[in-house]
Write a protein that holds these residues in place. Structure first.
Motif, PDB file in Angstrom:
ATOM      1  N   GLU A 119       0.891  -0.978  -0.128  1.00 53.55           N
ATOM      2  CA  GLU A 119       0.028  -0.061  -0.030  1.00 53.55           C
ATOM      3  C   GLU A 119       1.025   1.048  -0.178  1.00 53.55           C
ATOM      4  O   GLU A 119       1.888   1.079   0.672  1.00 53.55           O
ATOM      5  CB  GLU A 119      -0.979   0.146   1.388  1.00 53.55           C
ATOM      6  CG  GLU A 119      -2.187  -1.137   0.996  1.00 53.55           C
ATOM      7  CD  GLU A 119      -3.175  -1.139   2.077  1.00 53.55           C
ATOM      8  OE1 GLU A 119      -3.035  -0.107   2.817  1.00 53.55           O
ATOM      9  OE2 GLU A 119      -3.669  -2.082   2.232  1.00 53.55           O
ATOM     10  N   HIS A 120       0.347   2.276  -0.689  1.00 53.97           N
ATOM     11  CA  HIS A 120       1.009   3.613  -0.769  1.00 53.97           C
ATOM     12  C   HIS A 120       0.110   4.737  -0.624  1.00 53.97           C
ATOM     13  O   HIS A 120      -0.807   4.711  -1.191  1.00 53.97           O
ATOM     14  CB  HIS A 120       1.576   3.576  -2.325  1.00 53.97           C
ATOM     15  CG  HIS A 120       2.504   2.288  -2.799  1.00 53.97           C
ATOM     16  ND1 HIS A 120       3.593   2.134  -2.438  1.00 53.97           N
ATOM     17  CD2 HIS A 120       1.931   1.247  -3.211  1.00 53.97           C
ATOM     18  CE1 HIS A 120       3.923   0.899  -3.054  1.00 53.97           C
ATOM     19  NE2 HIS A 120       2.917   0.580  -3.454  1.00 53.97           N
ATOM     20  N   LEU A 121       0.436   5.270   0.521  1.00 52.75           N
ATOM     21  CA  LEU A 121      -0.630   6.426   0.698  1.00 52.75           C
ATOM     22  C   LEU A 121       0.043   7.863   0.565  1.00 52.75           C
ATOM     23  O   LEU A 121       1.263   8.158   1.013  1.00 52.75           O
ATOM     24  CB  LEU A 121      -1.210   6.426   2.248  1.00 52.75           C
ATOM     25  CG  LEU A 121      -2.142   7.656   2.701  1.00 52.75           C
ATOM     26  CD1 LEU A 121      -3.384   6.645   2.417  1.00 52.75           C
ATOM     27  CD2 LEU A 121      -1.979   7.852   4.233  1.00 52.75           C
ATOM     28  N   VAL A 122      -0.566   8.755  -0.005  1.00 52.94           N
ATOM     29  CA  VAL A 122       0.041  10.358  -0.180  1.00 52.94           C
ATOM     30  C   VAL A 122      -1.472  11.102   0.479  1.00 52.94           C
ATOM     31  O   VAL A 122      -2.291  11.039   0.105  1.00 52.94           O
ATOM     32  CB  VAL A 122      -0.276  10.796  -1.768  1.00 52.94           C
ATOM     33  CG1 VAL A 122       0.399  12.239  -1.750  1.00 52.94           C
ATOM     34  CG2 VAL A 122       0.967   9.937  -2.521  1.00 52.94           C
ATOM     35  N   HIS A 144       4.415  11.084   1.719  1.00 50.93           N
ATOM     36  CA  HIS A 144       3.631   9.746   1.315  1.00 50.93           C
ATOM     37  C   HIS A 144       4.278   8.650   2.235  1.00 50.93           C
ATOM     38  O   HIS A 144       5.367   8.926   2.878  1.00 50.93           O
ATOM     39  CB  HIS A 144       3.842   9.215  -0.058  1.00 50.93           C
ATOM     40  CG  HIS A 144       5.175   9.414  -0.567  1.00 50.93           C
ATOM     41  ND1 HIS A 144       6.231  10.271  -0.867  1.00 50.93           N
ATOM     42  CD2 HIS A 144       5.853   8.112  -0.637  1.00 50.93           C
ATOM     43  CE1 HIS A 144       7.484   9.576  -1.056  1.00 50.93           C
ATOM     44  NE2 HIS A 144       7.324   8.385  -1.061  1.00 50.93           N
ATOM     45  N   ALA A 145       3.633   7.567   2.456  1.00 47.94           N
ATOM     46  CA  ALA A 145       4.297   6.149   3.246  1.00 47.94           C
ATOM     47  C   ALA A 145       4.058   4.928   2.325  1.00 47.94           C
ATOM     48  O   ALA A 145       2.954   4.964   1.556  1.00 47.94           O
ATOM     49  CB  ALA A 145       3.712   6.200   4.418  1.00 47.94           C
ATOM     50  N   SER A 146       5.094   4.100   2.273  1.00 48.09           N
ATOM     51  CA  SER A 146       4.750   2.669   1.559  1.00 48.09           C
ATOM     52  C   SER A 146       4.816   1.571   2.851  1.00 48.09           C
ATOM     53  O   SER A 146       5.722   1.682   3.622  1.00 48.09           O
ATOM     54  CB  SER A 146       5.319   2.504   0.592  1.00 48.09           C
ATOM     55  OG  SER A 146       5.314   3.609  -0.441  1.00 48.09           O
ATOM     56  N   TRP A 147       4.125   0.616   2.659  1.00 46.95           N
ATOM     57  CA  TRP A 147       4.110  -0.604   3.648  1.00 46.95           C
ATOM     58  C   TRP A 147       3.690  -1.919   3.081  1.00 46.95           C
ATOM     59  O   TRP A 147       2.916  -1.916   1.443  1.00 46.95           O
ATOM     60  CB  TRP A 147       3.650  -0.174   4.792  1.00 46.95           C
ATOM     61  CG  TRP A 147       2.246  -0.295   4.868  1.00 46.95           C
ATOM     62  CD1 TRP A 147       1.242  -1.029   4.971  1.00 46.95           C
ATOM     63  CD2 TRP A 147       1.398   1.241   4.551  1.00 46.95           C
ATOM     64  NE1 TRP A 147      -0.163  -0.594   4.782  1.00 46.95           N
ATOM     65  CE2 TRP A 147      -0.067   0.804   4.618  1.00 46.95           C
ATOM     66  CE3 TRP A 147       1.981   2.534   4.368  1.00 46.95           C
ATOM     67  CZ2 TRP A 147      -0.831   1.843   4.393  1.00 46.95           C
ATOM     68  CZ3 TRP A 147       0.816   3.219   4.276  1.00 46.95           C
ATOM     69  CH2 TRP A 147      -0.534   3.205   4.232  1.00 46.95           C
ATOM     70  N   HIS A 148       4.267  -2.917   3.422  1.00 43.80           N
ATOM     71  CA  HIS A 148       3.722  -4.279   3.008  1.00 43.80           C
ATOM     72  C   HIS A 148       2.487  -4.573   3.815  1.00 43.80           C
ATOM     73  O   HIS A 148       2.154  -4.465   5.039  1.00 43.80           O
ATOM     74  CB  HIS A 148       4.721  -5.311   3.552  1.00 43.80           C
ATOM     75  CG  HIS A 148       6.060  -5.447   2.913  1.00 43.80           C
ATOM     76  ND1 HIS A 148       6.128  -5.545   1.719  1.00 43.80           N
ATOM     77  CD2 HIS A 148       7.098  -4.836   3.208  1.00 43.80           C
ATOM     78  CE1 HIS A 148       7.326  -5.409   1.208  1.00 43.80           C
ATOM     79  NE2 HIS A 148       8.024  -4.795   2.165  1.00 43.80           N
TER      80      HIS A 148
END
Length: 172
Positions: A119-122, A144-148
């Motif tokens: 997932e990638h959130l802005v 933004h952030a990205s994670w499994h």
């Protein structure tokens, strides 16, 4: 056909195509058999958490249950409201783009999605705490952030509501 009826029919189609019983999908998803029966019959409004549990148990992206709707549907959960903006299918993955709102002061912990999902959130406005439950990130407007997402993860708006764009990438 209204949202509950369309989504319920789609969940039933997916379950039957997978060759599993209502009882088996209820067991795999952790959703009560009665709740699942009402959802498939269009008598229950689906929540974001319920649909994620069902589509994860079926091994398909959430957007698979939403395709074919005539207008964008807003799904609501404990803390998050989401609208599917686009579904992009590539040979190696399906990417879903959502416009989301995390309600002020709310926190939602999501269970793990299928293996390899990210997932990638802005963030557009507000400050969000997102990411894996063990290592969330605090991010503000324009970051933004990205994670499994194949591990438990969370969405939180510690103060004011958060407006954001979320991309969920599901490997095929």
């Amino acid at each position: 056909m209204d949202l509950p009826a369309r989504v319920g029919a789609r969940v039933r189609e997916l379950r039957e195509a997978d060759g599993i019983s209502l009882s088996e999908l209820a067991r795999r998803s952790g959703i009560g058999k009665g709740t699942l029966s009402e959802l498939e019959g269009g008598r229950r409004n689906p929540t974001l958490e319920t649909l994620y549990a069902l589509t994860t148990a079926l091994g398909v992206p959430l957007s698979t249950a939403l395709t074919g709707l005539t207008a964008p549907a807003t799904l609501s959960g404990d803390a998050v409201d989401a609208v599917l903006v686009e579904r992009y299918e590539a040979p190696d993955a399906v990417s879903d783009t959502y416009r989301i709102r995390i309600r002020a002061g709310a926190r939602q912990e999501s269970t793990a999605h299928t293996a390899g999902t990210t997932e990638h959130l802005v963030v557009l406005s507000g400050t969000a705490r997102v990411g894996t439950v063990r290592e969330p990130a605090l991010i503000g407007p324009g970051t933004h952030a990205s994670w499994h997402a194949d591990t438990p993860h969370l969405y939180e708006a510690p103060a004011e509501a958060v407006e954001a764009v979320l991309i969920v990438r599901h490997p095929r």
